[in-house]
Enzyme design. Sequence first.
Site, PDB file in Angstrom:
ATOM      1  N   CYS A 181       0.830  -1.205   0.000  1.00  0.00           N
ATOM      2  CA  CYS A 181       0.000   0.000   0.000  1.00  0.00           C
ATOM      3  C   CYS A 181       0.865   1.255   0.000  1.00  0.00           C
ATOM      4  O   CYS A 181       2.066   1.203   0.247  1.00  0.00           O
ATOM      5  CB  CYS A 181      -0.962   0.001   1.187  1.00  0.00           C
ATOM      6  SG  CYS A 181      -0.205   0.090   2.820  1.00  0.00           S
ATOM      7  N   CYS A 182       0.214   2.370  -0.322  1.00  0.00           N
ATOM      8  CA  CYS A 182       0.880   3.670  -0.367  1.00  0.00           C
ATOM      9  C   CYS A 182       1.958   3.669  -1.453  1.00  0.00           C
ATOM     10  O   CYS A 182       1.700   3.327  -2.602  1.00  0.00           O
ATOM     11  CB  CYS A 182       1.441   4.009   1.008  1.00  0.00           C
ATOM     12  SG  CYS A 182       1.946   5.739   1.211  1.00  0.00           S
ATOM     13  N   ILE A 183       3.201   3.981  -1.102  1.00  0.00           N
ATOM     14  CA  ILE A 183       4.284   4.054  -2.077  1.00  0.00           C
ATOM     15  C   ILE A 183       4.925   2.687  -2.346  1.00  0.00           C
ATOM     16  O   ILE A 183       5.637   2.504  -3.340  1.00  0.00           O
ATOM     17  CB  ILE A 183       5.381   5.050  -1.589  1.00  0.00           C
ATOM     18  CG1 ILE A 183       6.421   5.338  -2.668  1.00  0.00           C
ATOM     19  CG2 ILE A 183       6.055   4.516  -0.321  1.00  0.00           C
ATOM     20  CD1 ILE A 183       5.855   6.010  -3.914  1.00  0.00           C
ATOM     21  N   THR A 243      -3.226  -0.891  -2.710  1.00  0.00           N
ATOM     22  CA  THR A 243      -4.173   0.185  -2.421  1.00  0.00           C
ATOM     23  C   THR A 243      -3.375   1.452  -2.132  1.00  0.00           C
ATOM     24  O   THR A 243      -2.207   1.383  -1.720  1.00  0.00           O
ATOM     25  CB  THR A 243      -5.094  -0.173  -1.231  1.00  0.00           C
ATOM     26  OG1 THR A 243      -6.146   0.798  -1.134  1.00  0.00           O
ATOM     27  CG2 THR A 243      -4.341  -0.183   0.084  1.00  0.00           C
TER      28      THR A 243
END
Length: 270
Positions: A181-183, A243
């Site tokens: 998730c995220c980066i 995500t």
Amino acid sequence: MGGTNPALFGEDINCCSVSVRVILSAQQAQRTLQTPRNALQSPQGTMVKHVAVILAGCGVYDGTEVNEACALLVHLSRAGTEVKMFAPNVDQMDVVNHCEGKPQTEKRNVLLESARIARGKVTDLAKLDVAAFDVLIIPGGFGVAKNLSDWATKGKDFSVKPEVEKVIKSFHKAGKPIAMCCISPVLAAKVLPGCEVTVGHDCESEKWPSAGTAKTLGEMGCKHVNKNVTEAHVDKKNKLVTTSAFMCNAPHHEVFDGVGVMVTEVLKFA
């Protein structure tokens, strides 16, 4: 007891019953010890999934995003999984004052900092045995771009730290699902060429200030799929679920929900 008359045993019958119960309990315990790891059941009645989580320090600007990590651990706990956390035993690229957003001169160790999130229960990434786990998950935070790779300084020309790359490739080769998730999906984009991921939207706005990352992933040959923060993208071919989390300027509860969707989807592959 067949045709034996219980009366012949007098008061000893109660002691015998206790002995039988003790023997049965011992036999049940033995069967539990002999049960294969993946055959154990969670409180929900399903087979327990063993999840390896890679952390990158503690703190959004120089380590793992704490809110994402906590959301991840809550959802994994509710799903009845058994989680073990890992982190590389190396120095952080830098240490950032989280009040001012400015680098400091001190040195900190990624493993030791990750222990803050793991409540002390974190293991050197070098000791991760892929065979012992069903799922790999990597939450976000600048630590992914600084300590698990050098994305922060090199952009699309970056490289993933060998230790981290080895783990991702090993899970993928074994056909085991991975979630990011995220980066952190940038790691998949580099290690698994042509994979599908999401880091949110590819059109920059106040809500999506890091949309340029999506375009960069496309330039790397990865297929980026626009998704809202409460959604996750599932790359069925690679068993990869991603995500956006805090790549989106969203309320905490929406990020929490999105991480939950990611967890639900990746566990379906396990």
